[in-house]
Design an enzyme around this catalytic site. Structure first.
Site, PDB file in Angstrom:
ATOM      1  N   SER A 299     -14.449  -5.099 -11.868  1.00 26.84           N
ATOM      2  CA  SER A 299     -15.884  -4.870 -11.636  1.00 26.84           C
ATOM      3  C   SER A 299     -16.713  -5.217 -12.868  1.00 26.84           C
ATOM      4  O   SER A 299     -17.932  -5.064 -12.863  1.00 26.84           O
ATOM      5  CB  SER A 299     -16.132  -3.406 -11.246  1.00 26.84           C
ATOM      6  OG  SER A 299     -15.573  -2.537 -12.209  1.00 26.84           O
TER       7      SER A 299
ATOM      8  N   ASN B  59     -13.061   8.138 -13.491  1.00 32.19           N
ATOM      9  CA  ASN B  59     -13.753   8.636 -12.297  1.00 32.19           C
ATOM     10  C   ASN B  59     -15.004   9.438 -12.650  1.00 32.19           C
ATOM     11  O   ASN B  59     -16.080   9.215 -12.080  1.00 32.19           O
ATOM     12  CB  ASN B  59     -12.803   9.486 -11.450  1.00 32.19           C
ATOM     13  CG  ASN B  59     -11.674   8.657 -10.853  1.00 32.19           C
ATOM     14  OD1 ASN B  59     -11.710   7.425 -10.929  1.00 32.19           O
ATOM     15  ND2 ASN B  59     -10.688   9.306 -10.276  1.00 32.19           N
TER      16      ASN B  59
ATOM     17  N   THR C 222     -56.137  -0.699  16.703  1.00 28.61           N
ATOM     18  CA  THR C 222     -54.968  -0.088  17.329  1.00 28.61           C
ATOM     19  C   THR C 222     -54.467  -1.139  18.313  1.00 28.61           C
ATOM     20  O   THR C 222     -55.276  -1.860  18.912  1.00 28.61           O
ATOM     21  CB  THR C 222     -55.300   1.229  18.070  1.00 28.61           C
ATOM     22  OG1 THR C 222     -56.244   0.935  19.097  1.00 28.61           O
ATOM     23  CG2 THR C 222     -55.879   2.285  17.140  1.00 28.61           C
ATOM     24  N   HIS C 223     -53.157  -1.257  18.424  1.00 30.70           N
ATOM     25  CA  HIS C 223     -52.544  -2.294  19.267  1.00 30.70           C
ATOM     26  C   HIS C 223     -53.026  -3.687  18.870  1.00 30.70           C
ATOM     27  O   HIS C 223     -53.084  -4.591  19.706  1.00 30.70           O
ATOM     28  CB  HIS C 223     -52.842  -2.060  20.755  1.00 30.70           C
ATOM     29  CG  HIS C 223     -52.645  -0.638  21.179  1.00 30.70           C
ATOM     30  ND1 HIS C 223     -51.432  -0.143  21.573  1.00 30.70           N
ATOM     31  CD2 HIS C 223     -53.513   0.414  21.204  1.00 30.70           C
ATOM     32  CE1 HIS C 223     -51.558   1.145  21.863  1.00 30.70           C
ATOM     33  NE2 HIS C 223     -52.803   1.511  21.621  1.00 30.70           N
TER      34      HIS C 223
ATOM     35  N   SER D 298     -47.117 -26.582   1.124  1.00 33.38           N
ATOM     36  CA  SER D 298     -46.087 -27.136   1.996  1.00 33.38           C
ATOM     37  C   SER D 298     -45.727 -28.522   1.469  1.00 33.38           C
ATOM     38  O   SER D 298     -46.586 -29.243   0.960  1.00 33.38           O
ATOM     39  CB  SER D 298     -46.634 -27.233   3.420  1.00 33.38           C
ATOM     40  OG  SER D 298     -45.926 -28.219   4.144  1.00 33.38           O
TER      41      SER D 298
ATOM     42  N   LYS E 175     -51.790 -26.969   3.521  1.00 35.20           N
ATOM     43  CA  LYS E 175     -51.285 -25.600   3.623  1.00 35.20           C
ATOM     44  C   LYS E 175     -51.404 -24.787   2.337  1.00 35.20           C
ATOM     45  O   LYS E 175     -51.219 -25.280   1.242  1.00 35.20           O
ATOM     46  CB  LYS E 175     -49.809 -25.609   4.053  1.00 35.20           C
ATOM     47  CG  LYS E 175     -49.574 -26.028   5.490  1.00 35.20           C
ATOM     48  CD  LYS E 175     -50.270 -25.146   6.504  1.00 35.20           C
ATOM     49  CE  LYS E 175     -49.576 -23.827   6.709  1.00 35.20           C
ATOM     50  NZ  LYS E 175     -48.258 -23.981   7.338  1.00 35.20           N
TER      51      LYS E 175
ATOM     52  N   ASN F 111     -49.775 -21.064   1.735  1.00 41.62           N
ATOM     53  CA  ASN F 111     -48.993 -20.044   2.439  1.00 41.62           C
ATOM     54  C   ASN F 111     -48.858 -18.757   1.630  1.00 41.62           C
ATOM     55  O   ASN F 111     -48.626 -18.813   0.424  1.00 41.62           O
ATOM     56  CB  ASN F 111     -47.590 -20.578   2.743  1.00 41.62           C
ATOM     57  CG  ASN F 111     -47.621 -21.783   3.663  1.00 41.62           C
ATOM     58  OD1 ASN F 111     -48.482 -21.875   4.540  1.00 41.62           O
ATOM     59  ND2 ASN F 111     -46.713 -22.710   3.456  1.00 41.62           N
TER      60      ASN F 111
ATOM     61  N   GLU G 224     -44.729 -12.701   2.484  1.00 38.67           N
ATOM     62  CA  GLU G 224     -43.697 -13.030   3.479  1.00 38.67           C
ATOM     63  C   GLU G 224     -42.305 -12.718   2.942  1.00 38.67           C
ATOM     64  O   GLU G 224     -41.458 -12.160   3.643  1.00 38.67           O
ATOM     65  CB  GLU G 224     -43.762 -14.512   3.854  1.00 38.67           C
ATOM     66  CG  GLU G 224     -44.923 -14.845   4.766  1.00 38.67           C
ATOM     67  CD  GLU G 224     -45.011 -16.342   5.028  1.00 38.67           C
ATOM     68  OE1 GLU G 224     -43.982 -16.946   5.398  1.00 38.67           O
ATOM     69  OE2 GLU G 224     -46.091 -16.922   4.844  1.00 38.67           O
TER      70      GLU G 224
ATOM     71  N   GLN H 131     -16.116   1.765  -6.011  1.00 43.65           N
ATOM     72  CA  GLN H 131     -16.534   0.697  -6.925  1.00 43.65           C
ATOM     73  C   GLN H 131     -17.582  -0.204  -6.268  1.00 43.65           C
ATOM     74  O   GLN H 131     -18.365  -0.855  -6.936  1.00 43.65           O
ATOM     75  CB  GLN H 131     -15.308  -0.127  -7.340  1.00 43.65           C
ATOM     76  CG  GLN H 131     -15.606  -1.195  -8.356  1.00 43.65           C
ATOM     77  CD  GLN H 131     -14.343  -1.758  -8.973  1.00 43.65           C
ATOM     78  OE1 GLN H 131     -13.680  -1.090  -9.751  1.00 43.65           O
ATOM     79  NE2 GLN H 131     -13.994  -2.969  -8.600  1.00 43.65           N
TER      80      GLN H 131
ATOM     81  N   LYS I 279     -21.983  -0.098  -6.666  1.00 48.74           N
ATOM     82  CA  LYS I 279     -22.914  -0.551  -7.700  1.00 48.74           C
ATOM     83  C   LYS I 279     -23.791  -1.721  -7.317  1.00 48.74           C
ATOM     84  O   LYS I 279     -25.012  -1.699  -7.512  1.00 48.74           O
ATOM     85  CB  LYS I 279     -22.136  -0.875  -8.974  1.00 48.74           C
ATOM     86  CG  LYS I 279     -21.650   0.379  -9.648  1.00 48.74           C
ATOM     87  CD  LYS I 279     -20.566   0.103 -10.643  1.00 48.74           C
ATOM     88  CE  LYS I 279     -19.625   1.270 -10.716  1.00 48.74           C
ATOM     89  NZ  LYS I 279     -18.806   1.479  -9.489  1.00 48.74           N
TER      90      LYS I 279
HETATM   91  N1  ARG Z   1     -14.391   0.476 -12.065  1.00 43.55           N
HETATM   92  C1  ARG Z   1     -14.202   1.702 -11.384  1.00 43.55           C
HETATM   93  C2  ARG Z   1     -15.483   1.977 -10.560  1.00 43.55           C
HETATM   94  O1  ARG Z   1     -16.357   1.190 -10.620  1.00 43.55           O
HETATM   95  C3  ARG Z   1     -13.939   2.804 -12.326  1.00 43.55           C
HETATM   96  C4  ARG Z   1     -13.329   3.987 -11.650  1.00 43.55           C
HETATM   97  C5  ARG Z   1     -11.860   4.004 -11.787  1.00 43.55           C
HETATM   98  N2  ARG Z   1     -11.349   4.675 -10.693  1.00 43.55           N
HETATM   99  C6  ARG Z   1     -10.347   4.192  -9.919  1.00 43.55           C
HETATM  100  N3  ARG Z   1     -10.119   4.800  -8.808  1.00 43.55           N
HETATM  101  N4  ARG Z   1      -9.680   3.149 -10.281  1.00 43.55           N
HETATM  102  O2  ARG Z   1     -15.581   2.920  -9.850  1.00 43.55           O
END
Ligand code: ARG
Length: 463
Positions: free
Chosen positions: A27, A114, A159-160, A281, A287, A289, A294, A326, A329
Site C-alpha cells: 500500500s 493495526n 417548482t417542477h 468546443s 460554444k 460551455n 458539469e 487497507q 484509504k
Molecule cells: N498497510 C496496512 C493497512 O493499510 C497496515 C495494517 C497491517 N495490518 C495487516 N492486517 N496486515 O491497513
C-alpha cells in the site's frame, strides 16, 4: 535464515513473497500520503514508552532525532519509498533503523500496524475535516457576496421547473448557504468520532506493556480513547460517516451546478459565468460551455461510489482487523481531494456569476408568477382560499387566451372573476409587491434577505 527477504515479518517464512503478491498487497504508493501523521504518531508513542520506562531515554532521544530526519527527507522528496517494505509504516521504520540502529527497532514495542494505521487515518482525516470546514466557510462567504449584490433582484422561483412565484436571486443563493452550513455541522459532528485514539489496542487485544494511552491521546490532540481494543483496530465507521457527509456536500454542489448550467443555457439566459471557468468546443466555434459545474455534477458520482465502496468493505467483516481494511484509504483520499478541489473552484467561480436581471424579469412576466398573490388578496377580502384559487385560475386562463399578463387584464375583466377585486389589485400583481409582501423570517422580501445576510456575516465572521 533461509529467507532472502528482509521484510519485518520474514522470519516466519521459508521463501520470499512472490512479486505479484508483493505488488498486490503493498500500500506504500498510496498510504505514503499519511507519512507526516505516521511520524507524529510514532513520536508520541515513543515518548510514552520512554516516560513509562518501557524504552530508555537514550533510545527515545535517538528515535526523536531519527524521526526528525525521516520527516525532513520526506518533505524534501528525497525519501526512497520501497515496495519491498509494503507500506508507509514499515518504510519509515526501516529508514529509522538504518539511521539510528537498535533504538529504531524498539519503536514498535507495544504497538501493531493495526492500531498504528488506524491512528494515522484518524489524524489525517481530522486535518482534512478542518481544511474542508474552512473551504465550506469560504464558499459560504463567496455566495453571501453575490447574494448581497442581488438581495432585491427578482427572478422566477420554480417548482417542477415551471415558474411558480417571484423570489430574489439573493434569496435563492442563501438556500445554498443554508445547505453548506448543515454540511459543516455534519463534518463537525463526524470529527468528534474521528478524534479518538486507537493506539494502544496493538494488534487486537491490547499489550502486556504498562502503556499510558491517555498520555498519547493528549500528545496527539485526541479528545478521547477508543475503549475496546478489538473495535479500535477494526471499525472504519468514522471514515464511512465522513464519506456520507462528503456525499451530501456533493449532492448540494451538484444541485447548484445543475442550476448554473440551466441558468447559463440560452433557454434560461439568467446568468453568465466568467470565461476562465468555461471551455470552448473543438468543432463549434460559438460554444462556451459551463464545464466546471458539469464536471462537479459528474464528480458527485465518484464520491457516492466511494461511500458505497466503504460500506461494502466493512460489511460482514469479522472482528478484528483484516487486510480488507487497507482498501479504506484510496476512496477516502479521493473523496477528500474531490471535495477540496470542487469547493475551491466554486468559491473562486461564485464572484464571477454575472446576473442578467432583464432576462430574469422577462421570464417572470411569462409565468403568472403573482397568481398566488391575487388569491391571497381575495382571501384577505374574505373569500375562502379554495374559492379564491378557483377564481384566479379562471383569470389566468383568460389571460392565457388573450396572450397577456394578469396585470394587463382590464380591472373590469378582473372583477368578472370576483367582485371583491378593487383598483388596488395592481399593487399585488406586481413583482416588487409580491416580493415585499413575503416579509417574515425566511421569506424572500429583499429586507428579509438583507437581514439574513447580516446574520450570516455575524456567524461567519467569528469563524
Ligand atoms: N498497510 C496496512 C493497512 O493499510 C497496515 C495494517 C497491517 N495490518 C495487516 N492486517 N496486515 O491497513
Amino acid at each position: 535464515m533461509s529467507d532472502t527477504s528482509d521484510k519485518a515479518w520474514s522470519g516466519r517464512f521459508s521463501e520470499p513473497v512472490s512479486d505479484l503478491v508483493k505488488r498486490y498487497t503493498a500500500s506504500v504508493f498510496f498510504d505514503q500520503r499519511m507519512a507526516a501523521q505516521d511520524v507524529r504518531g510514532s513520536l508520541a508513542h515513543a515518548r510514552m514508552l520512554a516516560r513509562q520506562g518501557i524504552i530508555s531515554q537514550d533510545d527515545f532521544t535517538a528515535i526523536e532525532r531519527g524521526l526528525a530526519q525521516v520527516a525532513e527527507e520526506i518533505a524534501a522528496g528525497s525519501f526512497v519509498w520501497n515496495l519491498d517494505d509494503e507500506d508507509v509504516h514499515l518504510n519509515i521504520e526501516k529508514r529509522l533503523t538504518a539511521l539510528i540502529g537498535d533504538a529504531g527497532k524498539r519503536l514498535h514495542t507495544g504497538r501493531s500496524r493495526n492500531d498504528q494505521v488506524a491512528t494515522d487515518i484518524r489524524l489525517w482525516l481530522r486535518d482534512t475535516i478542518d481544511t474542508l470546514d474552512g473551504l465550506l466557510a469560504d464558499l459560504m462567504r463567496a455566495l453571501l457576496e453575490v447574494a448581497e449584490t442581488h438581495a432585491a433582484t427578482p427572478m422566477p422561483g420554480f417548482t417542477h421547473l415551471q415558474v411558480a412565484q417571484p423570489v430574489t436571486f439573493g434569496h435563492h443563493l442563501l438556500a445554498y448557504v443554508e445547505m453548506l452550513r448543515r454540511d459543516r455541522e455534519r463534518f463537525a459532528d463526524c470529527r468528534k468520532r474521528v478524534n479518538r485514539l486507537p493506539l494502544g489496542a496493538a494488534a487486537l487485544a491490547g499489550t502486556t506493556f504498562p502503556i499510558d494511552r491517555e498520555f498519547v491521546a493528549r500528545e496527539l490532540g485526541f479528545e478521547a480513547i477508543c475503549e475496546n481494543s478489538l473495535d479500535a483496530v477494526s471499525d472504519r465507521d468514522f471514515a464511512i460517516e465522513f464519506c456520507a457527509a462528503a456525499s451530501l456536500v456533493m449532492v448540494h454542489l451538484s444541485r447548484f451546478s445543475e442550476e448554473l448550467i440551466l441558468w447559463m443555457s440560452p433557454r434560461g439566459g439568467f446568468i453568465d459565468l466568467a470565461d476562465r471557468f468555461c471551455t470552448g468546443s473543438s468543432i463549434m466555434p460559438q460554444k462556451k460551455n459551463p464545464d466546471v459545474p458539469e464536471l462537479a455534477r459528474g464528480k458527485s458520482g465518484r464520491v457516492f461510489g466511494h461511500l458505497m465502496g466503504l460500506l461494502t468493505l466493512m460489511k460482514g467483516q469479522p472482528l478484528a482487523c483484516n487486510k480488507d481494511n487497507q482498501e479504506d484509504k484510496e476512496p477516502l483520499f479521493d473523496t477528500a481531494d474531490t471535495l477540496v478541489d470542487t469547493l475551491r473552484i466554486f468559491a473562486a467561480m461564485a464572484p464571477g456569476i454575472k446576473v442578467k436581471a432583464t432576462a430574469m424579469a422577462a421570464a417572470l412576466k411569462q409565468g403568472y408568477a403573482t397568481a398566488t398573490d391575487l388569491a391571497d388578496y381575495l382571501v384577505k377580502r374574505g373569500l375562502p382560499f379554495r374559492d379564491a384559487h378557483e377564481a384566479v385560475a379562471r383569470a389566468v386562463r383568460a389571460a392565457e387566451t388573450q396572450g397577456c399578463e394578469l396585470a394587463e387584464l382590464p380591472l373590469t375583466e378582473l372583477q368578472s372573476f370576483s367582485p371583491l377585486i378593487g383598483a388596488d389589485v395592481f399593487d399585488v400583481l406586481s413583482v416588487a409587491g409580491s416580493l415585499a409582501a413575503r416579509d417574515h423570517l425566511g421569506g424572500t422580501a429583499p429586507n428579509q434577505v438583507k437581514a439574513a445576510i447580516a446574520r450570516w456575516r455575524a456567524t461567519l465572521g467569528a469563524d
